[in-house]
Design a protein around this motif. Structure first.
Motif, PDB file in Angstrom:
ATOM      1  N   HIS A  64       0.953  -1.189  -0.083  1.00  9.23           N
ATOM      2  CA  HIS A  64      -0.006  -0.170   0.105  1.00  9.23           C
ATOM      3  C   HIS A  64       0.895   1.090   0.032  1.00  9.23           C
ATOM      4  O   HIS A  64       2.055   1.080   0.428  1.00  9.23           O
ATOM      5  CB  HIS A  64      -0.989  -0.056   1.218  1.00  9.23           C
ATOM      6  CG  HIS A  64      -0.220  -0.040   2.581  1.00  9.23           C
ATOM      7  ND1 HIS A  64       0.220   1.101   3.436  1.00  9.23           N
ATOM      8  CD2 HIS A  64      -0.125  -1.277   3.211  1.00  9.23           C
ATOM      9  CE1 HIS A  64       0.529   0.442   4.572  1.00  9.23           C
ATOM     10  NE2 HIS A  64       0.648  -0.654   4.338  1.00  9.23           N
ATOM     11  N   LYS A  82     -13.381   7.732   5.594  1.00  9.39           N
ATOM     12  CA  LYS A  82     -12.194   7.444   5.052  1.00  9.39           C
ATOM     13  C   LYS A  82     -11.136   8.238   4.906  1.00  9.39           C
ATOM     14  O   LYS A  82     -10.424   8.475   3.702  1.00  9.39           O
ATOM     15  CB  LYS A  82     -12.388   6.773   3.551  1.00  9.39           C
ATOM     16  CG  LYS A  82     -13.289   5.439   3.406  1.00  9.39           C
ATOM     17  CD  LYS A  82     -13.518   5.209   2.270  1.00  9.39           C
ATOM     18  CE  LYS A  82     -13.225   3.698   1.818  1.00  9.39           C
ATOM     19  NZ  LYS A  82     -12.662   2.743   2.866  1.00  9.39           N
ATOM     20  N   PRO A 123      -5.966   2.496   0.038  1.00  5.87           N
ATOM     21  CA  PRO A 123      -6.276   1.048   0.059  1.00  5.87           C
ATOM     22  C   PRO A 123      -4.784   0.191  -0.121  1.00  5.87           C
ATOM     23  O   PRO A 123      -4.019   0.931  -0.558  1.00  5.87           O
ATOM     24  CB  PRO A 123      -7.535   0.900  -0.532  1.00  5.87           C
ATOM     25  CG  PRO A 123      -7.248   1.772  -1.768  1.00  5.87           C
ATOM     26  CD  PRO A 123      -6.739   2.943  -1.213  1.00  5.87           C
ATOM     27  N   TYR A 124      -5.088  -1.081   0.126  1.00 10.44           N
ATOM     28  CA  TYR A 124      -4.067  -1.832  -0.515  1.00 10.44           C
ATOM     29  C   TYR A 124      -4.119  -2.124  -2.005  1.00 10.44           C
ATOM     30  O   TYR A 124      -5.056  -1.459  -2.507  1.00 10.44           O
ATOM     31  CB  TYR A 124      -4.263  -3.339  -0.025  1.00 10.44           C
ATOM     32  CG  TYR A 124      -4.232  -3.730   1.469  1.00 10.44           C
ATOM     33  CD1 TYR A 124      -3.071  -3.666   1.926  1.00 10.44           C
ATOM     34  CD2 TYR A 124      -5.366  -3.986   2.269  1.00 10.44           C
ATOM     35  CE1 TYR A 124      -2.848  -3.834   3.558  1.00 10.44           C
ATOM     36  CE2 TYR A 124      -5.402  -4.356   3.542  1.00 10.44           C
ATOM     37  CZ  TYR A 124      -4.051  -4.214   4.252  1.00 10.44           C
ATOM     38  OH  TYR A 124      -3.625  -4.375   5.456  1.00 10.44           O
ATOM     39  N   ASP A 125      -2.977  -2.452  -2.452  1.00  9.92           N
ATOM     40  CA  ASP A 125      -2.922  -2.527  -3.914  1.00  9.92           C
ATOM     41  C   ASP A 125      -4.121  -3.075  -4.706  1.00  9.92           C
ATOM     42  O   ASP A 125      -4.407  -3.062  -5.933  1.00  9.92           O
ATOM     43  CB  ASP A 125      -1.637  -3.025  -4.519  1.00  9.92           C
ATOM     44  CG  ASP A 125      -0.354  -2.139  -4.158  1.00  9.92           C
ATOM     45  OD1 ASP A 125      -0.711  -0.982  -3.702  1.00  9.92           O
ATOM     46  OD2 ASP A 125       0.880  -2.661  -4.169  1.00  9.92           O
ATOM     47  N   ASP A 126      -4.690  -4.094  -4.095  1.00  8.20           N
ATOM     48  CA  ASP A 126      -5.737  -5.060  -4.557  1.00  8.20           C
ATOM     49  C   ASP A 126      -7.255  -4.205  -4.513  1.00  8.20           C
ATOM     50  O   ASP A 126      -8.268  -4.850  -4.646  1.00  8.20           O
ATOM     51  CB  ASP A 126      -5.633  -6.324  -4.201  1.00  8.20           C
ATOM     52  CG  ASP A 126      -6.043  -6.489  -2.475  1.00  8.20           C
ATOM     53  OD1 ASP A 126      -6.399  -5.390  -2.003  1.00  8.20           O
ATOM     54  OD2 ASP A 126      -5.954  -7.446  -1.978  1.00  8.20           O
ATOM     55  N   LYS A 127      -7.007  -3.013  -3.997  1.00  8.43           N
ATOM     56  CA  LYS A 127      -8.048  -2.159  -3.731  1.00  8.43           C
ATOM     57  C   LYS A 127      -8.964  -2.395  -2.215  1.00  8.43           C
ATOM     58  O   LYS A 127      -9.746  -1.877  -2.034  1.00  8.43           O
ATOM     59  CB  LYS A 127      -9.065  -1.964  -4.813  1.00  8.43           C
ATOM     60  CG  LYS A 127      -8.348  -1.566  -6.194  1.00  8.43           C
ATOM     61  CD  LYS A 127      -7.639  -0.222  -5.979  1.00  8.43           C
ATOM     62  CE  LYS A 127      -6.952   0.209  -7.394  1.00  8.43           C
ATOM     63  NZ  LYS A 127      -6.035   1.498  -7.189  1.00  8.43           N
ATOM     64  N   SER A 128      -8.653  -3.484  -1.754  1.00  3.03           N
ATOM     65  CA  SER A 128      -9.383  -3.932  -0.366  1.00  3.03           C
ATOM     66  C   SER A 128      -8.901  -3.042   0.580  1.00  3.03           C
ATOM     67  O   SER A 128      -7.899  -2.150   0.436  1.00  3.03           O
ATOM     68  CB  SER A 128      -8.894  -5.573  -0.069  1.00  3.03           C
ATOM     69  OG  SER A 128      -7.609  -5.328   0.302  1.00  3.03           O
ATOM     70  N   ALA A 129      -9.760  -2.579   1.724  1.00  7.78           N
ATOM     71  CA  ALA A 129      -9.652  -1.765   2.510  1.00  7.78           C
ATOM     72  C   ALA A 129      -8.459  -2.067   3.708  1.00  7.78           C
ATOM     73  O   ALA A 129      -8.614  -3.152   4.096  1.00  7.78           O
ATOM     74  CB  ALA A 129     -10.960  -1.308   3.065  1.00  7.78           C
ATOM     75  N   SER A 163     -18.937   7.860 -11.660  1.00 10.67           N
ATOM     76  CA  SER A 163     -17.630   7.106 -11.277  1.00 10.67           C
ATOM     77  C   SER A 163     -16.347   8.003 -11.476  1.00 10.67           C
ATOM     78  O   SER A 163     -16.459   8.742 -12.511  1.00 10.67           O
ATOM     79  CB  SER A 163     -17.351   5.903 -12.001  1.00 10.67           C
ATOM     80  OG  SER A 163     -17.383   6.180 -13.326  1.00 10.67           O
ATOM     81  N   THR A 197     -13.636   7.329 -12.845  1.00 14.24           N
ATOM     82  CA  THR A 197     -13.169   6.846 -14.217  1.00 14.24           C
ATOM     83  C   THR A 197     -13.780   7.452 -15.191  1.00 14.24           C
ATOM     84  O   THR A 197     -13.394   8.090 -16.104  1.00 14.24           O
ATOM     85  CB  THR A 197     -13.281   5.354 -14.323  1.00 14.24           C
ATOM     86  OG1 THR A 197     -12.491   4.542 -13.203  1.00 14.24           O
ATOM     87  CG2 THR A 197     -12.733   4.939 -15.665  1.00 14.24           C
TER      88      THR A 197
END
Length: 423
Positions: free
Chosen positions: A145, A321, A326-332, A384, A386
């Motif tokens: 992260h 927040k 977040p982590y690189d995998d987008k989890s919190a 979003s 994006t």
């Protein structure tokens, strides 16, 4: 309802009568240049100058080992026999080779890109357990992260603490006039006669939902106390991740918002401000804070509050927040409201008061922005990130219910330039 003018400014953290001042107007650069020199990076220099101008009061230099251990073990530093809340150690890393040349009692020069800008009276040289540092500060042993990478990618493995003396810093950025020291900010609050003040932290361009956090926070304390309220948009303009929008561009969006008097337009409680004889945009100030991001979630929220207390503000907004990455995998890494809850379990004293704000959105039924928790079942208007980036990259403006045109125009020009340079 008329307001009184009983000015209230937060006390300096650590029980000091005034902010720390370690910047001397006439530095002895010639003498400093003769000392053994430590070359520091841009992050280090910024932190040292925030010590020097008092933003990090009561520190007078990078932390010695006893303060470092106290922060990690207790979430506090001790001054005057009292514990004061502190959540992330302020450190100056050095290489093994540099550490071998340092010892308590000596003075060394501080240089950036070979140019001496200060000196450090060394008091402590000690080991740096980066895994422990990351585990305690970020609350996780994982290092995938942005916060962890600030430290794990730094080749330096030791820390030096002591007391600094610095030359004045010349800020050549276009928005330098927006950056005030704690002493200057306190004088501003006093000159305006504010009985209370509330600051909002951001590192991003503002959507209307983001703006509403500041509007909501200001209205919450105004409604409760009826006092003359300073409203401070206080974005962080120090070092960020590479994918964050540059400070100069963000400041352009904030300036367009403030100078156009758009903050709260369509979303504020106009009757409240009128009943208190006050005006939100008359009492709004844009002040940049030149300090680095740690991407540290709850613990960084505490640091953000300490900075604002030293600047003199009486209240600070903590959002959903806060300081999250977040982590690189987008989890919190943290829960949505962990940064609010940490203020109920601090390791020491903290005078500034926090104002908690939840998630906000534009609601079709209201015709304005409101808090999600207060509007269950109503229709949110959202786009979003994006999709917004795509729209702006085409030079188009997203739905004005989500982002004000004044902000979108600046970002559209920026993203179009970025995209052209990629081709």
């Amino acid at each position: 309802m008329p307001t009184t003018t009983l000015v209230r400014i937060s006390p300096v953290h650590g029980g000091l009568p005034q902010p720390v001042s370690r910047i001397v107007p006439k530095p002895d650069i010639a003498t400093w240049t003769k000392l053994v020199a430590l070359d520091v990076n841009d992050n280090d220099r910024t932190s040292l100058y925030r010590i020097g101008d008092g933003t990090l009061s009561p520190l007078t230099g990078p932390m010695v080992e006893s303060d470092y251990r106290s922060v990690l073990d207790k979430g506090a530093i001790v001054r005057g026999g009292k514990s004061w809340a502190w959540a992330i150690p302020i450190v100056l890393p050095v290489t093994d080779a540099e550490a071998a040349k340092l010892k308590a009692g000596m003075e060394v020069g501080l240089a950036f890109e070979g140019k001496v800008f200060g000196k450090l009276a060394v008091q402590s040289v000690y080991s740096w357990d980066k895994n422990e540092f990351v585990r305690i500060v970020y609350g996780t042993e994982r290092v995938d992260h942005p916060g962890a990478r600030l430290w794990t990618t730094d080749p330096r493995t030791k820390l030096v603490g002591g007391e600094v003396t610095l030359a004045p810093f010349v800020d050549s950025r276009t928005f330098a006039r927006r950056i005030l020291s704690p002493t200057e900010t306190r004088k501003l609050l006093e000159s305006k006669g504010y009985e209370q003040s509330v600051a909002f932290q951001t590192r991003n361009p503002l959507h209307r939902a983001h703006e509403y956090a500041l509007v909501y926070g200001a209205e919450a304390i105004l409604r409760k106390a009826g006092k003359k309220t300073g409203v401070i948009l206080n974005p962080l303009v120090g070092q960020l991740k590479g994918d964050d929008v540059p400070a100069e561009v963000r400041m352009q969006t904030y300036e367009a918002l403030v100078e156009g008097r758009f903050l709260g337009q369509g979303d504020m409680d106009e009757s409240l401000w009128k009943s208190k004889g006050q005006n939100l945009n008359d009492q709004l100030h844009l002040l940049g804070l030149d300090i680095r991001m740690y991407y540290g979630g709850p613990r960084e929220a505490v640091m953000h509050a300490i900075y604002r207390q030293n600047l003199g503000f009486t209240h600070f907004i903590i959002g959903r927040k806060h300081a999250d990455a977040p982590y690189d995998d987008k989890s919190a890494i943290w829960g949505d409201f962990d940064a609010q809850e940490i203020f109920g379990k601090l390791g020491g004293e903290l005078a500034i008061r926090t104002v908690n704000v939840g998630f906000a959105a534009y609601f079709e039924e209201l015709g304005r922005v409101g808090l999600v928790e207060e509007n269950p079942g109503k229709t949110q208007v959202s786009i979003s990130g994006t999709k917004i980036r795509e729209i702006l990259g085409k030079g188009e403006l997203p739905d004005a219910r989500v982002m004000r045109p004044s902000t979108a125009k600046v970002l559209a020009a920026y993203y179009q330039k970025v995209d052209r340079e990629k081709k």
